[in-house]
Design a protein around this motif. Structure first.
Motif, short mmCIF file in Angstrom:
data_model
loop_
_atom_site.label_atom_id
_atom_site.label_comp_id
_atom_site.label_asym_id
_atom_site.label_seq_id
_atom_site.Cartn_x
_atom_site.Cartn_y
_atom_site.Cartn_z
N VAL A 166 -6.25 19.36 -10.71
CA VAL A 166 -6.06 18.84 -12.07
C VAL A 166 -7.01 17.65 -12.28
CG1 VAL A 166 -3.66 19.58 -12.11
CG2 VAL A 166 -4.22 17.26 -11.37
N ILE A 167 -7.17 17.24 -13.53
CA ILE A 167 -8.10 16.16 -13.85
C ILE A 167 -7.69 14.87 -13.14
CG2 ILE A 167 -9.06 14.75 -15.71
CD1 ILE A 167 -10.06 17.60 -15.69
N TYR A 168 -8.66 14.22 -12.52
CA TYR A 168 -8.41 12.94 -11.83
C TYR A 168 -8.09 11.87 -12.87
CZ TYR A 168 -9.26 8.88 -8.81
OH TYR A 168 -9.15 7.72 -8.10
N PRO A 169 -6.99 11.12 -12.71
CA PRO A 169 -6.57 10.17 -13.74
C PRO A 169 -7.42 8.91 -13.82
CG PRO A 169 -5.13 10.05 -11.85
CD PRO A 169 -6.04 11.21 -11.60
N GLY A 170 -8.29 8.69 -12.84
CA GLY A 170 -9.14 7.50 -12.89
C GLY A 170 -8.79 6.46 -11.86
N THR A 171 -7.56 6.47 -11.41
CA THR A 171 -7.13 5.53 -10.37
C THR A 171 -6.43 6.32 -9.27
OG1 THR A 171 -5.05 5.12 -11.53
CG2 THR A 171 -6.87 3.61 -11.98
N PRO A 172 -6.63 5.91 -8.03
CA PRO A 172 -5.98 6.63 -6.92
C PRO A 172 -4.45 6.57 -7.04
CG PRO A 172 -7.69 5.14 -6.11
CD PRO A 172 -7.46 4.80 -7.55
N PRO A 173 -3.77 7.63 -6.69
CA PRO A 173 -2.31 7.62 -6.75
C PRO A 173 -1.73 6.75 -5.65
CG PRO A 173 -3.07 9.62 -5.68
CD PRO A 173 -4.29 8.92 -6.16
N VAL A 174 -0.51 6.33 -5.85
CA VAL A 174 0.18 5.56 -4.82
C VAL A 174 0.84 6.53 -3.85
CG1 VAL A 174 1.98 3.86 -4.36
CG2 VAL A 174 0.57 3.66 -6.42
N VAL A 175 0.37 6.56 -2.62
CA VAL A 175 0.91 7.47 -1.61
C VAL A 175 1.25 6.66 -0.36
CG1 VAL A 175 -0.46 9.40 -2.49
CG2 VAL A 175 -1.37 7.98 -0.65
N PRO A 176 2.12 7.17 0.49
CA PRO A 176 2.43 6.46 1.74
C PRO A 176 1.17 6.33 2.59
CG PRO A 176 4.02 8.22 1.32
CD PRO A 176 2.90 8.40 0.33
N GLU A 177 0.80 5.11 2.93
CA GLU A 177 -0.42 4.90 3.69
C GLU A 177 -0.37 5.63 5.03
OE1 GLU A 177 -3.24 1.23 5.35
OE2 GLU A 177 -1.41 0.82 4.19
N GLY A 178 -1.36 6.50 5.22
CA GLY A 178 -1.42 7.24 6.47
C GLY A 178 -0.31 8.26 6.63
N GLY A 179 0.46 8.51 5.56
CA GLY A 179 1.60 9.41 5.69
C GLY A 179 2.66 8.84 6.62
N ARG A 180 2.74 7.52 6.63
CA ARG A 180 3.68 6.83 7.53
C ARG A 180 4.69 6.01 6.74
NH1 ARG A 180 1.66 6.71 12.84
NH2 ARG A 180 -0.44 7.59 13.01
N ASP A 181 5.83 5.73 7.37
CA ASP A 181 6.85 4.92 6.72
C ASP A 181 6.57 3.44 6.94
OD1 ASP A 181 7.65 4.32 9.33
OD2 ASP A 181 9.28 5.77 9.32
N LEU A 182 7.49 2.57 6.49
CA LEU A 182 7.28 1.12 6.58
C LEU A 182 7.22 0.63 8.01
CD1 LEU A 182 9.63 -0.10 3.67
CD2 LEU A 182 7.14 0.22 3.64
N GLU A 183 7.74 1.40 8.95
CA GLU A 183 7.69 1.02 10.36
C GLU A 183 6.46 1.58 11.07
OE1 GLU A 183 11.33 2.31 12.12
OE2 GLU A 183 12.57 0.88 11.01
N GLY A 184 5.62 2.26 10.30
CA GLY A 184 4.40 2.80 10.88
C GLY A 184 4.56 4.15 11.55
N LYS A 185 5.74 4.74 11.40
CA LYS A 185 5.98 6.05 12.01
C LYS A 185 5.60 7.16 11.03
CE LYS A 185 9.85 4.34 14.82
NZ LYS A 185 11.29 4.52 15.14
N VAL A 186 5.12 8.28 11.59
CA VAL A 186 4.77 9.42 10.75
C VAL A 186 6.01 9.91 10.01
CG1 VAL A 186 3.97 11.82 10.75
CG2 VAL A 186 2.88 10.13 12.24
N ILE A 187 5.88 10.08 8.69
CA ILE A 187 7.01 10.53 7.88
C ILE A 187 7.43 11.93 8.29
CG2 ILE A 187 7.69 11.21 5.53
CD1 ILE A 187 5.92 8.96 4.48
N GLN A 188 8.71 12.08 8.58
CA GLN A 188 9.29 13.37 8.94
C GLN A 188 10.55 13.58 8.09
OE1 GLN A 188 7.95 15.61 10.68
NE2 GLN A 188 6.67 14.71 12.27
#
Length: 246
Positions: A166-188
């Motif tokens: 789809v068309i890029y909105p102009g600004t990057p979306p807010v996503v979990p950095e690195g696909g990790r949670d607040l403790e730095g663990k991979v989101i599962q």
């Protein structure tokens, strides 16, 4: 056909026939190219069912499935692993395969080129997707979770983006950095958009340009076996391979 051989559940033909089962051959090809950047990039082609037009894209080959779904204890696993986004066009183009695997219907072809050794493998077969709304065999689901954890941080982030294409909105979306949670663990568990993509080969065309050697390997279901099999059906299969003119 200059040479003809066969392998049943991984047994190799007489070495004097100068033909080697493709699964053993490609293991050597991969080992020789292991240190080359991008050596695991492959091209996989499908057909757009709405227009009949071909589609081709580059994906990363992530190894062979380490489990043996057909209980073929004496053979090396042949099922090839890749990943994709459930929202991508390739899922529709490949028929959105669920738990059923057909050894009769081929819906994709993969090309694996090894530049160092000038070898090409064209691997035809049936694609299957593993995810929340696709195949849910516990053995495959476990492989999906493991593959998710093995991805790079940037690769995981992509699956949290809005719908692809789809068309890029102009600004990057807010996503979990690195696909990790607040403790730095991979989101599962992995997001629904993340799919393990499997290719069940039924035919392999091999070409080596250094000496114009060409070979074709074809999967054969022995008499009494069910050609359209599912994961839990243990059918007797073998590979028949022939040397051809290039």
């Amino acid at each position: 056909m200059a040479d003809v051989g066969s392998t049943s559940r991984g047994r190799q033909a007489d070495p004097s026939q100068h033909v080697i089962w493709w699964r053993d051959r490609i293991t050597t090809s991969i080992a020789r190219s292991r240190k080359i950047r991008g050596a695991n990039y492959v091209q996989i082609a499908s057909c757009d069912p709405s227009s009949g037009e071909p589609r081709c894209r580059t994906v990363v080959f992530r190894g062979f499935l380490p489990i043996d779904l057909a209980s073929e204890a004496n053979s090396a696993p042949c099922v090839m692993k890749m990943i994709t986004d459930s929202r991508s066009n390739k899922v529709t183009e490949m028929g959105q395969s669920g738990g059923e695997v057909s050894l009769k219907k081929n819906n994709v072809e993969l090309v694996y080129w090894f530049g160092k050794s000038s070898e090409q493998y064209r691997i035809r077969g049936h694609a299957q997707f593993v995810g929340d709304t696709f195949a849910t065999d516990p053995r495959l689901s476990s492989q999906r979770v493991q593959q998710w954890g093995n991805l790079s941080d940037s690769a995981r982030e992509q699956f949290f983006w809005p719908d692809p294409g789809v068309i890029y909105p102009g600004t990057p979306p807010v996503v979990p950095e690195g696909g990790r949670d607040l403790e730095g663990k991979v989101i599962q568990p992995p997001p629904k958009s993340f799919l393990l993509m499997l290719l069940y080969p039924t035919r392999v065309d091999y070409l080596r340009l250094t000496d114009n050697y060409k070979q074709v390997d074809e999967l054969v279901v022995n008499e009494g076996g069910d050609v359209d099999t599912q994961l839990d059906i243990n059918v007797e299969t073998s590979w028949r391979f022939s040397r051809l003119n290039p």
